[in-house]
Enzyme design. Structure first.
Site, PDB file in Angstrom:
ATOM      1  NE  ARG A 281      50.130  -5.336  19.567  1.00 25.18           N
ATOM      2  CZ  ARG A 281      49.494  -4.171  19.648  1.00 25.18           C
ATOM      3  NH1 ARG A 281      48.850  -3.701  18.579  1.00 25.18           N
ATOM      4  NH2 ARG A 281      49.498  -3.483  20.763  1.00 25.18           N
TER       5      ARG A 281
ATOM      6  CB  SER B 189      26.330 -27.168  26.124  1.00 26.23           C
ATOM      7  OG  SER B 189      27.525 -26.927  26.819  1.00 26.23           O
TER       8      SER B 189
ATOM      9  CD1 TRP C  33      22.279 -24.246  38.403  1.00 30.65           C
ATOM     10  CD2 TRP C  33      22.405 -22.675  36.804  1.00 30.65           C
ATOM     11  NE1 TRP C  33      22.452 -23.022  39.019  1.00 30.65           N
ATOM     12  CE2 TRP C  33      22.529 -22.047  38.067  1.00 30.65           C
ATOM     13  CE3 TRP C  33      22.462 -21.887  35.654  1.00 30.65           C
ATOM     14  CZ2 TRP C  33      22.693 -20.663  38.193  1.00 30.65           C
ATOM     15  CZ3 TRP C  33      22.628 -20.526  35.781  1.00 30.65           C
ATOM     16  CH2 TRP C  33      22.746 -19.922  37.038  1.00 30.65           C
TER      17      TRP C  33
ATOM     18  CD  GLU D  26      27.683 -32.898  31.419  1.00 27.62           C
ATOM     19  OE1 GLU D  26      28.391 -33.847  31.070  1.00 27.62           O
ATOM     20  OE2 GLU D  26      26.971 -32.258  30.639  1.00 27.62           O
ATOM     21  N   GLY D  27      30.138 -32.419  37.120  1.00 21.01           N
ATOM     22  CA  GLY D  27      31.188 -32.818  38.050  1.00 21.01           C
ATOM     23  C   GLY D  27      32.201 -31.727  38.270  1.00 21.01           C
ATOM     24  CB  THR D  28      32.877 -29.478  41.140  1.00 23.30           C
ATOM     25  OG1 THR D  28      33.019 -30.473  42.170  1.00 23.30           O
ATOM     26  CG2 THR D  28      31.468 -28.908  41.174  1.00 23.30           C
TER      27      THR D  28
ATOM     28  N   PRO E  85      18.106 -26.728  42.630  1.00 21.64           N
ATOM     29  CG  PRO E  85      16.310 -25.218  42.633  1.00 21.64           C
ATOM     30  CD  PRO E  85      16.638 -26.664  42.408  1.00 21.64           C
TER      31      PRO E  85
ATOM     32  CB  CYS F 225      23.181 -40.212  31.592  1.00 21.82           C
ATOM     33  SG  CYS F 225      21.821 -41.390  31.418  1.00 21.82           S
TER      34      CYS F 225
ATOM     35  CG  LEU G 173      21.040 -35.444  38.323  1.00 17.78           C
ATOM     36  CD1 LEU G 173      20.121 -36.503  38.938  1.00 17.78           C
ATOM     37  CD2 LEU G 173      22.348 -36.089  37.847  1.00 17.78           C
TER      38      LEU G 173
END
Length: 398
Positions: free
Chosen positions: A282, A105, A176, A377-379, A148, A252, A145
């Protein structure tokens, strides 16, 4: 017998079962190996501690090191940028996120959002002022961008820029924002009387502040902030002259979402590799759990989705390099790869059992990070609607 059938087939490579590496040029592999080596040396020994404490204590030093290996704005040209291909940038994102989503990020926001905005829409003076320092990691950038009350609907943003003589005065809040409190420049999008415009805002400008957001349970090894603009006065040349309307910031985001398509597969790969190694060593009921059919079924399904996702990312990268990549195709990649990466992490956690929740292993850290990657950046819903409109020709947004 044909010459093709008489050739010796290569042995099966569990790390590259589809032979995707055969599609990569030597310079592509060199970029990948450089970033992988850097992440192994500088991130992996410390990332569990950084995640546990919720800090990225060496962020400025890390940024300079990333600049020194050409990872910042690496697919841009000029101004100290590496001019790498889209595929090479994608490979770098994969390796960075295999270490941690927060590190990827940092690089994505620096290069694909802040630097890309200035590089594509800025004046020559803005490019000369900011880009060389950002490419070197001497200046960190952020991208304002989201607000809240406005995430998926950026067109309703409240941040406003008004003209006062030849100056601009910005007032509003962004939320955010990765890199916000360590940034030297913030690319801020605001409403004006003539539509949405972008501004290159020096973070030492009076009225600008960036309080860090604490108490996160995802992307903990990442600097996340709020941006507060309290009548920040900027000269006329702070506005990005080439961007007007939402097309600027959305282009962007397309660039950054492309990097996520690769990066998510890095988180998935790290979790998958941890599961494979754990299954080999394991023991239960007198044998390694990797020898049980149900465990092998899980590993096979994980491998199929992981390497399909890498192949999809590679395909999108080739299209971007050819200048034929469409935003809808990026939505395809982001939607599929992040969703499948989360499922791979969750399945890996079941193979590790209780150890899967320990920071001694990367699985839970990657799973919780990807919960953020899934929606930033987009749900999921927004990318589904982008594809739905492309498939039907009907806009379901409104």
């Amino acid at each position: 017998m044909s010459s093709a059938s008489s050739r010796t087939r290569p042995s099966f490579d569990p790390a590259d079962p589809l032979g995707v590496d055969d599609l990569l040029a030597p310079e592509d592999l060199a970029v990948r190996d450089t970033v992988r080596s850097w992440a192994a040396d500088r991130v992996l020994p410390h990332i569990a501690e950084w995640y546990e404490t919720g800090e990225l204590p060496q962020v400025r030093e890390l940024a300079r090191e990333l600049g020194s290996i050409g990872a910042l704005g690496m697919s841009l040209t000029g101004y100290g940028c590496a001019g790498a291909s889209a595929v090479q940038y994608g490979l770098a994102c994969l390796e960075l996120e295999a270490a941690d989503s927060g590190i990827r990020s940092l690089v994505s926001v620096q290069g694909s959002l802040a630097m890309y905005a200035i590089w594509r829409f800025g004046s020559e003076e803005q490019k000369q002022r900011w880009l060389p320092g950002m490419a070197a990691g001497e200046i960190i950038g952020c991208f304002g961008l989201t607000e809240p009350d406005h995430g998926s609907d950026p067109g309703s943003m409240r941040t406003y820029a008004k003209k006062d003589g030849t100056d601009w005065v910005l007032t509003g809040r962004k939320m955010w924002i990765t890199n916000g409190s360590v940034a030297g420049v913030a690319v801020v999008w605001a409403r004006t009387d003539d539509g949405i415009r972008g501004f290159a805002v020096p973070t030492d400008a009076p009225g600008f502040s960036a309080p860090e957001i604490k108490h996160k349970w995802s992307l903990r090894a990442s600097v996340t902030s709020e941006l507060v603009l309290d009548e920040v006065r900027l000269p006329a040349d702070a506005v990005l002259p080439g961007a007007s309307g939402l097309k600027g910031p959305l282009s962007c985001l397309t660039h950054a979402r492309y990097g996520i398509t690769w990066g998510a597969m890095g988180a998935a790969r790290a979790s998958f590799e941890a599961a494979v190694e754990y299954a080999r060593t394991r023991e239960q009921f007198g044998r390694p759990i990797g020898g049980f059919q149900l465990t092998q079924a899980k590993l096979a399904d994980m491998a199929v989705e992981l390497h399909k996702g890498i192949l999809l990312a590679h395909h999108l990268g080739r299209r971007m390099d050819a200048g034929t990549l469409r935003p809808e195709q990026v939505s395809f990649g982001k939607l599929n790869n992040v969703r499948e990466a989360i499922e791979i992490c969750r399945t890996a956690r079941t193979i590790l059992g209780a150890n899967g929740i320990s920071l001694e292993y990367p699985v839970m850290r990657h799973a919780t990070n990807l919960e953020s990657v899934l929606t930033y950046e987009g749900t999921v819903e927004m990318h589904q609607l982008v594809l739905g409109k492309a498939l039907t020709g009907i806009d379901a947004f409104r």
